[in-house]
Enzyme design. Structure first.
Site, PDB file in Angstrom:
ATOM      1  CG  ASP A  44      -0.318   0.002   2.528  1.00  0.00           C
ATOM      2  OD1 ASP A  44       0.926   0.004   2.593  1.00  0.00           O
ATOM      3  OD2 ASP A  44      -1.054  -0.023   3.545  1.00  0.00           O
ATOM      4  CB  SER A  45       4.549   1.704  -0.009  1.00  0.00           C
ATOM      5  OG  SER A  45       4.783   0.548  -0.800  1.00  0.00           O
ATOM      6  CG  ASP A  83       0.182  -4.062   2.177  1.00  0.00           C
ATOM      7  OD1 ASP A  83       0.029  -4.847   3.135  1.00  0.00           O
ATOM      8  OD2 ASP A  83       0.966  -3.102   2.210  1.00  0.00           O
ATOM      9  CE  LYS A 112       2.802  -5.802   4.171  1.00  0.00           C
ATOM     10  NZ  LYS A 112       2.162  -4.980   5.247  1.00  0.00           N
ATOM     11  CD  GLU A 114       0.465  -1.596   7.921  1.00  0.00           C
ATOM     12  OE1 GLU A 114       0.178  -0.948   8.943  1.00  0.00           O
ATOM     13  OE2 GLU A 114       0.923  -1.091   6.883  1.00  0.00           O
ATOM     14  CD  GLU A 181       7.563  -0.305   7.910  1.00  0.00           C
ATOM     15  OE1 GLU A 181       7.748   0.819   7.397  1.00  0.00           O
ATOM     16  OE2 GLU A 181       6.572  -1.013   7.658  1.00  0.00           O
TER      17      GLU A 181
END
Length: 291
Positions: A44-45, A83, A112, A114, A181
């Site tokens: 999502d970056s 993501d 993925k 978070e 991270e």
């Protein structure tokens, strides 16, 4: 099925370091796959490096599906990881299942999420229905407001406990790996030793099972990058110089050169064809005027 699977990623722990990089479109994914990257990650970056957003919170499911589909078409060997964007899984387990399925249907091999302990039930359900999951703890950008910004994690006993609890909960729930991270290297080493699934670090030191970086950061597309990034190229400057040279040659009439275009070899033949084409066009124009 692609060569690199979640099971192979698990088997790499303690045997071979895992290389992971983001990619958001067909050409970058094609290059990454040819380079032998193990995990090609639609993060999502993309909200920040592709769309110019100040953070990742505005990324939608539609954007993630769109970019996942493009990347998946290019990748033949690596594992395609997508993501789950902000608020695509927090509301309910059912919504998380539906959205994860959309990414798998778009071509992803895994998703993925978070967070760790708080989402252990969702991870377990996803794994049960056949969707492999990678977790993410330490600095979680989707929660940067709660964390007080983008900062180094693991400095307090409470943070160490939380990071370790997240990783262990993810392992127990069936996740095949976990991203750590911006975590102190000592803490990342502890987590790596305490869980049986691979740890993928970003800004978390050398003691993890693998590394991940953002495509634009490692290739030097932008000037400003996070402090933990190593630039392996300076493509931003190279691309700019190439575009400046192109602009200059267009303005000065140096491009295109004869090798870049084609002309009639028989000029008499061209003159005949040109004359007939013009005459026909004039006749057609008269017919159009009558209409």
């Amino acid at each position: 099925m692609r060569e690199i699977t979640p099971r192979k990623i698990i088997e790499m722990k303690g045997r071979e370091k895992i290389a992971m990089v983001t990619a958001y479109d067909y050409p970058s994914a094609l290059i990454a796959d040819k380079a032998g990257i193990d995990i090609i990650f639609i993060g999502d970056s993309l909200g920040m490096v592709v769309y110019g957003e100040p953070n990742t919170l505005n990324v939608s499911m539609e954007q993630m599906i769109y970019h996942t589909r493009a990347v998946a078409k290019a990748v033949k060997r690596g594992l395609v990881l997508a993501d789950m964007p902000f608020m695509s899984y927090e509301v309910s387990i059912e919504e998380g299942l539906r959205n994860a399925a959309k990414l798998i249907q778009a071509g992803a091999d895994a998703v993925k999420i978070e967070g760790g302990y708080d989402h252990r039930k969702l991870v377990k359900r996803l794994v049960r229905v056949g969707i492999p999951v990678m977790g993410h703890t330490g600095l979680t950008p989707q929660r940067y407001l709660r964390l007080g910004g983008y900062r180094l994690m693991g400095e307090t006993e409470e943070e160490i406990e939380e990071i370790l609890r997240d990783a262990k909960a993810l392992e127990k729930a069936g996740a095949f790996a976990v991203v750590l991270e911006f975590v102190l290297a000592d803490v990342a080493k502890l987590v790596t030793e305490e869980v049986k699934i691979p740890t993928i670090g970003i800004g978390s030191g050398p003691y993890v099972d693998g590394q991940v970086l953002v495509w634009h950061d490692l290739l030097g597309i932008y000037e400003n990058v996070p402090p933990f990034v190593k630039k392996y190229a300076d493509l931003g400057s190279m691309i700019q110089l190439a575009l400046e040279e192109y602009r200059s040659e267009v303005k000065n009439g140096k491009f295109p050169e004869p090798k870049h275009y084609w002309e009639f070899l028989d000029k008499d033949d061209f003159e005949k064809k040109k004359k007939r084409a013009i005459e026909k066009l004039m006749r057609d124009s008269l017919e159009f005027s009558d209409d």
